[in-house]
Design a protein around this motif. Structure first.
Motif, PDB file in Angstrom:
ATOM      1  N   MET A 122       0.833  -1.201   0.000  1.00  0.00           N
ATOM      2  CA  MET A 122       0.000   0.000   0.000  1.00  0.00           C
ATOM      3  C   MET A 122       0.865   1.247   0.000  1.00  0.00           C
ATOM      4  O   MET A 122       0.536   2.231  -0.646  1.00  0.00           O
ATOM      5  N   GLU A 123       1.994   1.213   0.713  1.00  0.00           N
ATOM      6  CA  GLU A 123       2.884   2.363   0.743  1.00  0.00           C
ATOM      7  C   GLU A 123       3.531   2.591  -0.610  1.00  0.00           C
ATOM      8  O   GLU A 123       3.813   3.726  -0.987  1.00  0.00           O
ATOM      9  N   LEU A 124       3.769   1.517  -1.364  1.00  0.00           N
ATOM     10  CA  LEU A 124       4.398   1.658  -2.667  1.00  0.00           C
ATOM     11  C   LEU A 124       3.430   2.145  -3.735  1.00  0.00           C
ATOM     12  O   LEU A 124       3.846   2.718  -4.725  1.00  0.00           O
ATOM     13  N   ASN A 125       2.115   1.879  -3.535  1.00  0.00           N
ATOM     14  CA  ASN A 125       1.134   2.357  -4.504  1.00  0.00           C
ATOM     15  C   ASN A 125       1.147   3.871  -4.511  1.00  0.00           C
ATOM     16  O   ASN A 125       1.114   4.508  -3.482  1.00  0.00           O
ATOM     17  N   ARG A 126       1.207   4.462  -5.688  1.00  0.00           N
ATOM     18  CA  ARG A 126       1.246   5.913  -5.791  1.00  0.00           C
ATOM     19  C   ARG A 126       0.837   6.344  -7.186  1.00  0.00           C
ATOM     20  O   ARG A 126       0.742   5.538  -8.094  1.00  0.00           O
ATOM     21  N   ASN A 127       0.606   7.630  -7.338  1.00  0.00           N
ATOM     22  CA  ASN A 127       0.332   8.186  -8.660  1.00  0.00           C
ATOM     23  C   ASN A 127       1.614   8.777  -9.209  1.00  0.00           C
ATOM     24  O   ASN A 127       2.313   9.500  -8.521  1.00  0.00           O
ATOM     25  N   ILE A 128       1.938   8.481 -10.425  1.00  0.00           N
ATOM     26  CA  ILE A 128       3.075   9.076 -11.112  1.00  0.00           C
ATOM     27  C   ILE A 128       2.500   9.968 -12.194  1.00  0.00           C
ATOM     28  O   ILE A 128       1.949   9.487 -13.177  1.00  0.00           O
ATOM     29  N   GLU A 129       2.616  11.292 -11.961  1.00  0.00           N
ATOM     30  CA  GLU A 129       2.077  12.263 -12.903  1.00  0.00           C
ATOM     31  C   GLU A 129       0.664  11.887 -13.324  1.00  0.00           C
ATOM     32  O   GLU A 129       0.354  11.755 -14.496  1.00  0.00           O
ATOM     33  N   ASN A 130      -0.180  11.675 -12.356  1.00  0.00           N
ATOM     34  CA  ASN A 130      -1.595  11.361 -12.557  1.00  0.00           C
ATOM     35  C   ASN A 130      -1.842   9.997 -13.201  1.00  0.00           C
ATOM     36  O   ASN A 130      -2.939   9.728 -13.672  1.00  0.00           O
ATOM     37  N   GLN A 131      -0.840   9.143 -13.258  1.00  0.00           N
ATOM     38  CA  GLN A 131      -1.025   7.803 -13.790  1.00  0.00           C
ATOM     39  C   GLN A 131      -1.287   6.860 -12.623  1.00  0.00           C
ATOM     40  O   GLN A 131      -0.622   6.924 -11.616  1.00  0.00           O
ATOM     41  N   LYS A 132      -2.267   6.003 -12.820  1.00  0.00           N
ATOM     42  CA  LYS A 132      -2.607   5.053 -11.767  1.00  0.00           C
ATOM     43  C   LYS A 132      -1.614   3.901 -11.778  1.00  0.00           C
ATOM     44  O   LYS A 132      -1.486   3.193 -12.762  1.00  0.00           O
ATOM     45  N   GLU A 133      -0.887   3.747 -10.676  1.00  0.00           N
ATOM     46  CA  GLU A 133       0.087   2.674 -10.548  1.00  0.00           C
ATOM     47  C   GLU A 133      -0.352   1.726  -9.446  1.00  0.00           C
ATOM     48  O   GLU A 133      -0.871   2.145  -8.429  1.00  0.00           O
ATOM     49  N   LYS A 134      -0.119   0.461  -9.684  1.00  0.00           N
ATOM     50  CA  LYS A 134      -0.433  -0.541  -8.674  1.00  0.00           C
ATOM     51  C   LYS A 134       0.779  -1.445  -8.520  1.00  0.00           C
ATOM     52  O   LYS A 134       1.406  -1.835  -9.493  1.00  0.00           O
ATOM     53  N   ARG A 163      -8.042  -1.556 -20.110  1.00  0.00           N
ATOM     54  CA  ARG A 163      -9.231  -0.747 -19.803  1.00  0.00           C
ATOM     55  C   ARG A 163      -8.878   0.575 -19.122  1.00  0.00           C
ATOM     56  O   ARG A 163      -9.751   1.398 -18.869  1.00  0.00           O
ATOM     57  N   GLY A 164      -7.613   0.750 -18.763  1.00  0.00           N
ATOM     58  CA  GLY A 164      -7.194   1.988 -18.112  1.00  0.00           C
ATOM     59  C   GLY A 164      -7.453   2.020 -16.625  1.00  0.00           C
ATOM     60  O   GLY A 164      -7.326   3.074 -16.000  1.00  0.00           O
ATOM     61  N   LYS A 165      -7.819   0.892 -16.053  1.00  0.00           N
ATOM     62  CA  LYS A 165      -8.045   0.861 -14.608  1.00  0.00           C
ATOM     63  C   LYS A 165      -6.747   1.168 -13.869  1.00  0.00           C
ATOM     64  O   LYS A 165      -6.729   1.931 -12.913  1.00  0.00           O
ATOM     65  N   ASN A 166      -5.677   0.537 -14.300  1.00  0.00           N
ATOM     66  CA  ASN A 166      -4.331   0.831 -13.821  1.00  0.00           C
ATOM     67  C   ASN A 166      -3.445   0.893 -15.053  1.00  0.00           C
ATOM     68  O   ASN A 166      -3.361  -0.069 -15.797  1.00  0.00           O
ATOM     69  N   ASN A 167      -2.786   2.032 -15.263  1.00  0.00           N
ATOM     70  CA  ASN A 167      -1.930   2.171 -16.440  1.00  0.00           C
ATOM     71  C   ASN A 167      -0.543   1.605 -16.217  1.00  0.00           C
ATOM     72  O   ASN A 167       0.172   1.319 -17.162  1.00  0.00           O
ATOM     73  N   ILE A 168      -0.151   1.469 -14.952  1.00  0.00           N
ATOM     74  CA  ILE A 168       1.188   1.002 -14.611  1.00  0.00           C
ATOM     75  C   ILE A 168       1.098  -0.030 -13.484  1.00  0.00           C
ATOM     76  O   ILE A 168       0.431   0.208 -12.487  1.00  0.00           O
ATOM     77  N   ASP A 214       9.794  -7.742  -2.301  1.00  0.00           N
ATOM     78  CA  ASP A 214       9.414  -6.370  -1.956  1.00  0.00           C
ATOM     79  C   ASP A 214      10.181  -5.291  -2.716  1.00  0.00           C
ATOM     80  O   ASP A 214      10.150  -4.127  -2.328  1.00  0.00           O
ATOM     81  N   LYS A 215      10.860  -5.648  -3.799  1.00  0.00           N
ATOM     82  CA  LYS A 215      11.586  -4.663  -4.598  1.00  0.00           C
ATOM     83  C   LYS A 215      11.066  -4.693  -6.029  1.00  0.00           C
ATOM     84  O   LYS A 215      10.910  -5.772  -6.609  1.00  0.00           O
ATOM     85  N   PRO A 216      10.794  -3.518  -6.624  1.00  0.00           N
ATOM     86  CA  PRO A 216      10.341  -3.499  -8.016  1.00  0.00           C
ATOM     87  C   PRO A 216      11.393  -4.109  -8.940  1.00  0.00           C
ATOM     88  O   PRO A 216      12.580  -3.801  -8.820  1.00  0.00           O
ATOM     89  N   VAL A 217      10.948  -4.997  -9.830  1.00  0.00           N
ATOM     90  CA  VAL A 217      11.869  -5.623 -10.780  1.00  0.00           C
ATOM     91  C   VAL A 217      11.484  -5.343 -12.226  1.00  0.00           C
ATOM     92  O   VAL A 217      12.336  -5.396 -13.114  1.00  0.00           O
ATOM     93  N   VAL A 218      10.214  -5.050 -12.453  1.00  0.00           N
ATOM     94  CA  VAL A 218       9.753  -4.773 -13.812  1.00  0.00           C
ATOM     95  C   VAL A 218       8.463  -3.967 -13.731  1.00  0.00           C
ATOM     96  O   VAL A 218       7.733  -4.037 -12.737  1.00  0.00           O
ATOM     97  N   TYR A 219       8.204  -3.179 -14.760  1.00  0.00           N
ATOM     98  CA  TYR A 219       6.966  -2.415 -14.828  1.00  0.00           C
ATOM     99  C   TYR A 219       6.196  -2.847 -16.063  1.00  0.00           C
ATOM    100  O   TYR A 219       6.767  -3.027 -17.135  1.00  0.00           O
ATOM    101  N   LEU A 220       4.900  -3.007 -15.896  1.00  0.00           N
ATOM    102  CA  LEU A 220       3.995  -3.231 -17.021  1.00  0.00           C
ATOM    103  C   LEU A 220       3.284  -1.909 -17.249  1.00  0.00           C
ATOM    104  O   LEU A 220       2.687  -1.347 -16.326  1.00  0.00           O
ATOM    105  N   VAL A 221       3.353  -1.407 -18.475  1.00  0.00           N
ATOM    106  CA  VAL A 221       2.844  -0.073 -18.781  1.00  0.00           C
ATOM    107  C   VAL A 221       1.907  -0.146 -19.982  1.00  0.00           C
ATOM    108  O   VAL A 221       2.199  -0.838 -20.966  1.00  0.00           O
TER     109      VAL A 221
END
Length: 85
Positions: free
Chosen positions: A6-18, A38-43, A50-57
């Motif tokens: 939950m702490e890692l979830n954030r908005n990046i320049e108004n983009q929904k990240e999960k 569908r644009g529910k989460n763009n990232i 517990d460490k980011p390894v890849v992003y789906l965008v």
């Protein structure tokens, strides 16, 4: 969802990240892809231990970022040309 997630979830320049652990992504891959389409989460930040390894965008967002990078590169090039004159 864990407190860390939950702490890692954030908005990046108004983009929904999960944030999603890779183990959960394996189980929910089709759902994640549908959410991105569908644009529910763009990232999605996919984590391992517990460490980011890849992003789906979302594809459109990726193309927007590429366009912005090209504009920045062109601006830098023009500044370099101006400073060399």
């Amino acid at each position: 969802m864990e407190k860390k997630d939950m702490e890692l979830n954030r908005n990046i320049e108004n983009q929904k990240e999960k944030v999603i652990p890779i183990s959960r992504l394996r189980r929910e891959f089709n759902s994640v892809i549908r959410n991105i389409m569908r644009g529910k989460n763009n990232i999605y930040a996919v984590t391992r231990k517990d460490k980011p390894v890849v992003y789906l965008v979302k594809h459109e967002l990726y193309l927007e970022w590429l366009d912005e990078v090209e504009k920045i590169q062109a601006h830098i090039k023009s500044l370099e040309e101006m400073s060399s004159d």
